[in-house]
Write a protein that holds these residues in place. Sequence first.
Motif, mmCIF file in Angstrom:
data_model
loop_
_atom_site.group_PDB
_atom_site.id
_atom_site.type_symbol
_atom_site.label_atom_id
_atom_site.label_comp_id
_atom_site.label_asym_id
_atom_site.label_seq_id
_atom_site.Cartn_x
_atom_site.Cartn_y
_atom_site.Cartn_z
ATOM 1 N N ILE A 162 0.900 -1.143 -0.146
ATOM 2 C CA ILE A 162 0.079 0.149 0.002
ATOM 3 C C ILE A 162 1.138 1.127 0.126
ATOM 4 N N PRO A 163 0.601 2.318 -0.564
ATOM 5 C CA PRO A 163 1.180 3.539 -0.393
ATOM 6 C C PRO A 163 1.187 4.170 0.941
ATOM 7 N N VAL A 164 2.416 4.260 1.478
ATOM 8 C CA VAL A 164 2.471 4.898 2.814
ATOM 9 C C VAL A 164 3.317 6.215 2.971
ATOM 10 N N ILE A 165 3.189 6.990 3.845
ATOM 11 C CA ILE A 165 4.010 8.087 4.185
ATOM 12 C C ILE A 165 4.759 7.957 5.224
ATOM 13 N N ALA A 166 6.147 8.137 5.076
ATOM 14 C CA ALA A 166 7.192 7.742 6.109
ATOM 15 C C ALA A 166 7.625 9.113 6.919
ATOM 16 N N VAL A 167 7.629 9.188 7.987
ATOM 17 C CA VAL A 167 8.059 10.020 8.797
ATOM 18 C C VAL A 167 9.163 9.685 9.781
ATOM 19 N N PHE A 168 10.314 10.247 9.839
ATOM 20 C CA PHE A 168 11.419 10.115 10.537
ATOM 21 C C PHE A 168 11.500 11.225 11.790
ATOM 22 N N ASP A 169 11.721 10.684 12.823
ATOM 23 C CA ASP A 169 11.854 11.767 14.137
ATOM 24 C C ASP A 169 13.380 11.372 14.534
ATOM 25 N N VAL A 170 14.193 12.225 14.354
ATOM 26 C CA VAL A 170 15.556 12.139 14.602
ATOM 27 C C VAL A 170 16.128 12.874 15.578
ATOM 28 N N LEU A 222 10.956 5.881 13.549
ATOM 29 C CA LEU A 222 10.372 5.983 11.979
ATOM 30 C C LEU A 222 8.934 5.395 12.284
ATOM 31 N N PHE A 223 8.002 6.279 11.432
ATOM 32 C CA PHE A 223 6.581 5.727 11.406
ATOM 33 C C PHE A 223 6.073 5.700 10.049
ATOM 34 N N LEU A 224 5.331 4.752 9.606
ATOM 35 C CA LEU A 224 4.700 4.628 8.357
ATOM 36 C C LEU A 224 3.181 4.885 8.342
ATOM 37 N N PHE A 225 2.497 5.794 7.734
ATOM 38 C CA PHE A 225 1.147 5.892 7.943
ATOM 39 C C PHE A 225 0.659 5.633 6.351
ATOM 40 N N VAL A 248 0.806 2.329 10.278
ATOM 41 C CA VAL A 248 0.816 0.965 9.986
ATOM 42 C C VAL A 248 2.013 0.223 10.270
ATOM 43 N N PHE A 249 3.107 0.996 10.612
ATOM 44 C CA PHE A 249 4.357 0.607 11.165
ATOM 45 C C PHE A 249 5.046 1.606 12.119
ATOM 46 N N GLU A 250 5.888 1.000 12.972
ATOM 47 C CA GLU A 250 6.654 2.051 13.685
ATOM 48 C C GLU A 250 7.852 1.183 14.455
#
Length: 58
Positions: free
Chosen positions: A10-18, A25-28, A35-37
């Motif tokens: 599925i298409p996801v948006i990746a967000v990195f918090d460094v 890492l979060f995938l929305f 959907v993943f962290e």
Amino acid sequence: MQPDYSMNPIPVIAVFDVGKTNKKLFLFDESYNIVFERSASLMRSLTKTVSPARIWMR
């Protein structure tokens, strides 16, 4: 019950918090559901010797 995305990409948006000691890492999905962290916590001295990119390459 959470949807099973393991077999259907599925298409996801990746967000990195460094931060200095915590990396996340979060995938929305398209509805902004997580959907993943993954998170990694590192000692500050380690972050000076290891590239942040290598943390995610395990």
